[in-house]
Each structure stands twice: as structure tokens, then as C-alpha cells.
Design a protein around this motif. Sequence first.
Motif, mmCIF file in Angstrom:
data_model
loop_
_atom_site.group_PDB
_atom_site.id
_atom_site.type_symbol
_atom_site.label_atom_id
_atom_site.label_comp_id
_atom_site.label_asym_id
_atom_site.label_seq_id
_atom_site.Cartn_x
_atom_site.Cartn_y
_atom_site.Cartn_z
ATOM 1 N N PRO A 137 0.843 -1.198 0.000
ATOM 2 C CA PRO A 137 0.000 0.000 0.000
ATOM 3 C C PRO A 137 0.881 1.252 0.000
ATOM 4 C CG PRO A 137 -0.053 -1.085 2.152
ATOM 5 C CD PRO A 137 0.738 -1.960 1.239
ATOM 6 N N ALA A 138 0.333 2.367 -0.408
ATOM 7 C CA ALA A 138 1.084 3.620 -0.533
ATOM 8 C C ALA A 138 1.795 4.007 0.759
ATOM 9 C CB ALA A 138 0.157 4.746 -0.987
ATOM 10 N N GLU A 139 1.176 3.728 1.911
ATOM 11 C CA GLU A 139 1.810 4.125 3.176
ATOM 12 C C GLU A 139 3.026 3.273 3.523
ATOM 13 O OE1 GLU A 139 -1.585 1.357 4.419
ATOM 14 O OE2 GLU A 139 -1.392 3.027 3.038
ATOM 15 N N ASP A 140 3.225 2.162 2.817
ATOM 16 C CA ASP A 140 4.389 1.308 3.054
ATOM 17 C C ASP A 140 5.381 1.322 1.898
ATOM 18 O OD1 ASP A 140 3.418 0.502 5.499
ATOM 19 O OD2 ASP A 140 2.610 -1.388 4.767
ATOM 20 N N GLY A 141 4.926 1.598 0.686
ATOM 21 C CA GLY A 141 5.755 1.438 -0.509
ATOM 22 C C GLY A 141 6.278 2.735 -1.068
ATOM 23 N N PRO A 142 6.843 2.694 -2.232
ATOM 24 C CA PRO A 142 6.794 1.550 -3.138
ATOM 25 C C PRO A 142 7.739 0.412 -2.743
ATOM 26 C CG PRO A 142 8.096 3.270 -4.131
ATOM 27 C CD PRO A 142 7.546 3.821 -2.837
ATOM 28 N N TRP A 143 8.774 0.709 -1.976
ATOM 29 C CA TRP A 143 9.737 -0.318 -1.549
ATOM 30 C C TRP A 143 9.743 -0.391 -0.035
ATOM 31 C CZ3 TRP A 143 11.528 -3.165 -5.407
ATOM 32 C CH2 TRP A 143 11.640 -2.606 -6.679
ATOM 33 N N ARG A 144 10.039 -1.573 0.469
ATOM 34 C CA ARG A 144 10.122 -1.784 1.915
ATOM 35 C C ARG A 144 11.203 -2.803 2.202
ATOM 36 N NH1 ARG A 144 5.390 -2.677 6.222
ATOM 37 N NH2 ARG A 144 6.772 -2.862 8.014
ATOM 38 N N LEU A 145 11.879 -2.640 3.338
ATOM 39 C CA LEU A 145 12.838 -3.646 3.801
ATOM 40 C C LEU A 145 12.169 -4.565 4.802
ATOM 41 C CD1 LEU A 145 16.253 -1.933 4.579
ATOM 42 C CD2 LEU A 145 15.601 -3.258 2.595
ATOM 43 N N ILE A 146 12.471 -5.846 4.672
ATOM 44 C CA ILE A 146 12.041 -6.852 5.640
ATOM 45 C C ILE A 146 13.324 -7.473 6.190
ATOM 46 C CG2 ILE A 146 10.741 -9.002 5.974
ATOM 47 C CD1 ILE A 146 8.993 -6.648 5.097
ATOM 48 N N VAL A 147 13.433 -7.541 7.516
ATOM 49 C CA VAL A 147 14.639 -8.082 8.145
ATOM 50 C C VAL A 147 14.236 -9.196 9.116
ATOM 51 C CG1 VAL A 147 16.811 -7.493 9.299
ATOM 52 C CG2 VAL A 147 15.581 -5.727 8.016
ATOM 53 N N PRO A 148 14.015 -10.403 8.576
ATOM 54 C CA PRO A 148 13.598 -11.515 9.440
ATOM 55 C C PRO A 148 14.631 -11.787 10.531
ATOM 56 C CG PRO A 148 13.451 -12.122 7.123
ATOM 57 C CD PRO A 148 14.178 -10.809 7.193
ATOM 58 N N GLY A 149 14.135 -12.214 11.675
ATOM 59 C CA GLY A 149 15.037 -12.607 12.751
ATOM 60 C C GLY A 149 15.389 -11.504 13.723
ATOM 61 N N GLU A 150 15.019 -10.266 13.442
ATOM 62 C CA GLU A 150 15.310 -9.209 14.406
ATOM 63 C C GLU A 150 14.228 -9.217 15.491
ATOM 64 O OE1 GLU A 150 18.249 -6.122 12.504
ATOM 65 O OE2 GLU A 150 16.183 -5.493 12.277
ATOM 66 N N SER A 151 14.602 -8.848 16.686
ATOM 67 C CA SER A 151 13.678 -8.881 17.823
ATOM 68 C C SER A 151 12.500 -7.932 17.643
ATOM 69 C CB SER A 151 14.413 -8.515 19.112
ATOM 70 O OG SER A 151 15.419 -9.467 19.361
ATOM 71 N N ARG A 152 12.723 -6.815 16.998
ATOM 72 C CA ARG A 152 11.640 -5.882 16.680
ATOM 73 C C ARG A 152 11.918 -5.268 15.319
ATOM 74 N NH1 ARG A 152 12.497 -0.525 18.275
ATOM 75 N NH2 ARG A 152 14.587 -0.202 19.046
ATOM 76 N N VAL A 157 12.433 -0.707 7.167
ATOM 77 C CA VAL A 157 12.151 0.631 6.634
ATOM 78 C C VAL A 157 11.036 0.561 5.593
ATOM 79 C CG1 VAL A 157 13.139 2.646 5.482
ATOM 80 C CG2 VAL A 157 14.556 1.288 7.044
ATOM 81 N N ARG A 158 10.001 1.386 5.806
ATOM 82 C CA ARG A 158 8.920 1.535 4.835
ATOM 83 C C ARG A 158 9.246 2.728 3.932
ATOM 84 N NH1 ARG A 158 4.095 3.276 6.882
ATOM 85 N NH2 ARG A 158 5.239 4.532 8.352
ATOM 86 N N GLN A 159 8.601 2.817 2.792
ATOM 87 C CA GLN A 159 8.753 3.959 1.884
ATOM 88 C C GLN A 159 10.216 4.212 1.515
ATOM 89 O OE1 GLN A 159 7.076 7.137 4.200
ATOM 90 N NE2 GLN A 159 4.983 6.438 3.880
ATOM 91 N N VAL A 160 10.971 3.140 1.265
ATOM 92 C CA VAL A 160 12.389 3.282 0.931
ATOM 93 C C VAL A 160 12.526 4.129 -0.332
ATOM 94 C CG1 VAL A 160 14.478 2.061 0.185
ATOM 95 C CG2 VAL A 160 13.038 1.101 2.001
ATOM 96 N N GLU A 161 13.355 5.189 -0.235
ATOM 97 C CA GLU A 161 13.579 6.021 -1.417
ATOM 98 C C GLU A 161 15.034 6.042 -1.858
ATOM 99 O OE1 GLU A 161 12.375 10.071 -0.901
ATOM 100 O OE2 GLU A 161 14.117 10.573 0.308
ATOM 101 N N SER A 162 15.964 5.692 -0.947
ATOM 102 C CA SER A 162 17.369 5.677 -1.362
ATOM 103 C C SER A 162 18.194 4.743 -0.489
ATOM 104 C CB SER A 162 17.963 7.087 -1.324
ATOM 105 O OG SER A 162 18.080 7.536 0.004
ATOM 106 N N ILE A 163 19.288 4.272 -1.103
ATOM 107 C CA ILE A 163 20.267 3.444 -0.389
ATOM 108 C C ILE A 163 21.634 4.001 -0.752
ATOM 109 C CG2 ILE A 163 21.229 1.128 -0.080
ATOM 110 C CD1 ILE A 163 18.501 0.036 -1.041
ATOM 111 N N ARG A 164 22.424 4.265 0.251
ATOM 112 C CA ARG A 164 23.765 4.819 0.046
ATOM 113 C C ARG A 164 24.766 3.975 0.815
ATOM 114 N NH1 ARG A 164 26.078 10.192 -0.800
ATOM 115 N NH2 ARG A 164 28.000 10.351 0.369
ATOM 116 N N VAL A 165 25.833 3.569 0.143
ATOM 117 C CA VAL A 165 26.888 2.795 0.794
ATOM 118 C C VAL A 165 28.102 3.711 0.927
ATOM 119 C CG1 VAL A 165 28.404 0.793 0.625
ATOM 120 C CG2 VAL A 165 26.020 0.628 -0.117
#
Length: 169
Positions: A137-152, A157-165
Amino acid sequence: MRRTDARLLSLSLLLTVAFAAQAQHRHADAESKAAAAPTGPVEVKLDEALIARLPQVKAEGEAHGRKLSCEGVALVELLRASGAMPAAPLRGAQLARVAQVRARDGYRAAFSLGELDPSLGNRPVVLTRRCNGADLPAEDGPWRLIVPGESRPARWVRQVESIRVSGAD
């Protein structure tokens, strides 16, 4: 007997030189790969065509009381395909590099490349556009990170717009 000893010694020396040359060649290859790895900041484009070519993985978890079953790409694969992370196992200065993920609302989360590298931390982090069989949905997207195994889900991150290394400095 002396002739046999001399031949064994010659063979032993020959093998030692061959193994040393092979080890030096492997070391030179590793150095050249490390030298080719990025050292400055790299902006990772969220290029749909590139992402579509990467292997799809599944990720499941729960965020804010909602169960999610998502499909997307492993963040490590996107970083490698974008040239932001070397394909070879990390070493040296690459271990101090960080992928910072930024959301449209300014929220940020960071992942060290070492924790993502399959030969080190092997942390599963998935960039997705689809969960529970539908586009986000718009409030979560267009991109989202899912990190299985974390305690919370603080780094989901919802609404991902950039990634910088960049370096951790």
C-alpha cells in the motif's frame, strides 16, 4: 642412494617453488579484487529492471501486529549488482562500510556490509514491493525492507527512497 636423495630434494624444491608461486598468484588476485572494490560513497539506484533480474527470495515476519509474507531481492544481491559491494568475501576497509537506507519521511536504518556478507554475518535483508500476495500500500511502498530474525522491526524501513553505501567514518 645419493642419487635418489638428490632427486627427492630437487622434486621437493620444485614443488615448494610451485606452491609459493600459486599462493602469490592467489594473494595478487585478492589484492586486485580489493583494489577494484569501491571505497567512496555509492548511491544505489532502485532500478526496477535491475531488481527484476535478481533472484527472488521470500521473507516472513511480523511488524506492528501484522504478519507479512513477502517476496523481493536480497539487499546484498542488489548492492553487488549495483557495484556498491564486491562479489568476493569482504576484507580490510570494506568491513567498515555501511549501507544506509533512507525512507521518504526521513527515517533511516543502517546495515554494515560485514553483517550482510554471506561469508560473515549472512544477515537476511530483503527489499520488497509485494507482501501477502499484493503490491505494498502507498503508506508502506513503493519499496520496503524486511529483516527476518530481528527482535523488533525497527530496521524494517517503509517507503524506501534511497540506499547509500559509504565508509563508517
